[in-house]
Each structure stands twice: as C-alpha cells, then as structure tokens.
Design a protein around this motif. Structure first.
Motif, mmCIF file in Angstrom:
data_model
loop_
_atom_site.group_PDB
_atom_site.id
_atom_site.type_symbol
_atom_site.label_atom_id
_atom_site.label_comp_id
_atom_site.label_asym_id
_atom_site.label_seq_id
_atom_site.Cartn_x
_atom_site.Cartn_y
_atom_site.Cartn_z
ATOM 1 N N LEU A 39 0.826 -1.205 0.000
ATOM 2 C CA LEU A 39 0.000 0.000 0.000
ATOM 3 C C LEU A 39 0.861 1.256 0.000
ATOM 4 O O LEU A 39 0.554 2.233 -0.691
ATOM 5 N N LEU A 220 -6.929 2.971 -2.890
ATOM 6 C CA LEU A 220 -7.656 1.841 -2.332
ATOM 7 C C LEU A 220 -8.591 1.178 -3.336
ATOM 8 O O LEU A 220 -9.065 0.057 -3.106
ATOM 9 N N ALA A 224 -2.446 -3.320 -5.673
ATOM 10 C CA ALA A 224 -1.123 -2.938 -5.187
ATOM 11 C C ALA A 224 -0.181 -4.114 -5.437
ATOM 12 O O ALA A 224 -0.546 -5.267 -5.186
ATOM 13 N N ALA A 233 -5.992 -3.608 -3.243
ATOM 14 C CA ALA A 233 -5.619 -2.785 -2.093
ATOM 15 C C ALA A 233 -6.644 -2.916 -0.972
ATOM 16 O O ALA A 233 -6.286 -2.915 0.214
#
Length: 334
Positions: A39, A220, A224, A233
């Motif tokens: 992240l 988000l 990722a 994510a």
C-alpha cells in the motif's frame, strides 16, 4: 462476557492457552508490515496506512464500545492511556523514528520493551522476577539484534533514537495497561471494551497527526503490487484491520492476562521474526544466516521466559504467573 477461570487455569493449561494466544498475537501483528508495504509503495503515506488501520479497527469494534459504555465512567484513565500509548503512541513514535534512523535500529530499540517491563515490575512495582525471565529477555533482545541486522547502516541520530525509545516506552504501556484490573474480581474491566475504546482514542489522536483528508483515497480502489503480483488494495487493508489489528490486539491483551506483562512481552518479540519470514516468503526479501540464527535465539528466549518457575525463596515471582495472575474475568486487547 466475563469467563470464570479455576485454579487449574492458572496452571499449565491456563499458561499454555496464554502462550498460544501470545503467539497468535505475534503472528497477527507480524503480518501487518507485509500487507502495509504494498500500500505504501502504491502511493499511500505510512502515517495514512496507520490511520486506516486504527480507524478501521475502531469502526469494527464500535458495537463493543457501545455495549461496554459503562467503562467510560468506571475506567476513563485506563481507556485514555491505552489509546494514547498502546495504540497511537507506538505507531506514531515508530514511524517518526524510521524517518531518521535505519528501520533495524528502530525496531531493536522498540523491542527493548520486554526489558523495560522487567524494570517496571522490579523497581516500580517492587515485585520479584525470576532469573529465567531475565535470561529470556537477554536472549530475545540479542536474537532480535541479529534478526533486524542492527549492524547494517547504523547511524547515530539523537532525536531518532529518542523517538524509537518512545515507541518502546509506549509498548511498555501496552503490556502494563493490558494487565490492569486482572485481579479486580467481578470488577475486572472487560478486555474487549478496553480495546474498543483504546482504538477509538487512538484513531482520534492519529487523525490529528496523519491528517487523512490529504490522503490519496483512489489508491484503495486499485491493485497494489506484492513482489510483482497485483493484489487488491482493499483486501490488503482488510487484512491489516481485521487480522493485524483487531485479532492481534484481542489475543494480545488476553494473553497478558493469562501470563504476565514481562513474559508476554518476550513472546511478542516473535513479531519481528514473523515479519521477517513473511517478508521473505511474500515480498522476496531474503533472510541472511545471522537473521536465521537470531530468529532461533528469539524463540529460545521466549520459551525460557514463559516456562520459568518461581525462584527459590521468592514469593510469587511475577515471571512465573503466580497467584496475582488469577483471572475472574476476561476478554480484550489492542
């Protein structure tokens, strides 16, 4: 809901259950970095990841906070201290420290907490500790020095070291506050309630520090990369919140109550070992020979500490989980 324990629960079975919970907590906490690193590499600031972690866990535990709202009247200082030190303090100090000194150095200083817990118990509470517990701490800290390879890139930065020491002191607060009220009979504060309010307080403090309104929320909604493999994510965040925070805190606090602050603190050193192994398997960060040896030494130190018996002639040494470890109620952590 309080769970009554008998004298036998304070024996080998209760101690074994406490050790098992401490290991689960260490594994859960150790898995946070592996999920957080992708992240961060995807564009999130480290402090924003910390805020998402604590705020998300606080939302999950919110129903329990409502259920145990009587704690606000009965134990306001405990709730505030747990949120400030055990939740917000550790995270903020650690991330501030690694911005100035190598991660390995910061991690080693932070995990001096078990030694500081022994100092707190011996010199502040004036309670005896066993030699085995002290030896376990020495071995665990020495092994941890190898796991994090403290000799690599060691640089002296006074403020950075002070911040890392601040993280260690906050970890002491976590273990000591987790043990508060465990001998209070029917008035023992419910662990789940303490954790829930601690997370709420920690989220409030971290909101001021991390300023989440400046975060790139779009990260988000995408994948990722985890060692070249795309992972959602949102899935990584769910792991951090549910496993590396909620489960980790709950099992950790209950473990402290079944063992003792200093023994649980030594077992918590396994978090660094778990984090290193997971980074090796999932992120391709390979272990060196000294790291492997160090991990074994940490395991040995944790085993010696948790299996310690009362010192001859010493009444109820805390490291052995004497009568003061009796639990008339249970449930909680951070």
């Amino acid at each position: 809901m309080p769970v009554l324990t008998s004298d036998s629960a304070r024996g080998s079975s209760g101690k074994g259950a406490g050790l098992g919970l401490a290991l689960v907590s260490a594994v859960a906490f150790g898995g946070s970095g592996v999920a957080a690193k992708p992240l961060i590499e995807a564009g999130l600031d480290p402090l924003h990841v910390v805020w998402l972690r604590v705020a998300g866990a606080a939302l999950v535990m919110l129903p329990l906070a409502v259920r145990h709202r009587a704690l606000l009247r009965r134990r306001p200082a405990l709730l505030a201290g747990f949120g400030l030190f055990a939740v917000a303090g550790v995270q903020a100090c650690y991330f501030a420290a690694i911005s100035r000194i190598p991660v390995g150095v910061a991690l080693l200083v932070e995990y001096l907490a078990p030694a500081l817990v022994l100092g707190w118990v011996r010199f502040v509470q004036r309670r005896p500790v066993t030699r085995a517990a002290a030896l376990g701490v020495v071995l665990a800290v020495g092994g941890l020095a190898c796991v994090v390879e403290v000799w690599a890139g060691l640089g002296f930065d006074a403020l950075g070291l002070l911040l890392a020491l601040g993280a260690a002191c906050c970890q002491v607060g976590y273990f000591v506050l987790s043990d508060q009220g465990s001998d209070a009979g029917d008035e023992v504060p419910d662990p789940l309630g303490v954790i829930a309010y601690g997370l709420l307080v920690g989220a409030a403090v971290l909101t001021v520090v991390a300023r989440p309104w400046s975060m790139d929320w779009s990260v988000l909604a995408h994948d990722a990369p985890m060692d070249g493999t795309p992972v959602a994510a949102a899935l990584l965040l769910a792991w951090i919140v549910l496993i590396a925070t909620v489960l980790a805190y709950v099992t950790g606090v209950v473990a402290v109550r079944r063992l003792s602050p200093q023994v649980a603190g030594v077992v918590a050193c396994l978090e660094a070992v778990v984090a290193t192994v997971l980074a090796w398997v999932l992120l391709g960060e390979h272990l060196s020979a000294p790291q492997i040896v160090g991990g074994v030494v940490v395991l040995v130190g944790a085993f010696i500490a948790q299996s310690s018996t009362p010192a001859q002639g010493s009444p109820d040494p805390v490291a052995s989980g004497g009568p003061e470890r009796e639990l008339s109620g249970r449930g909680r952590s951070a």
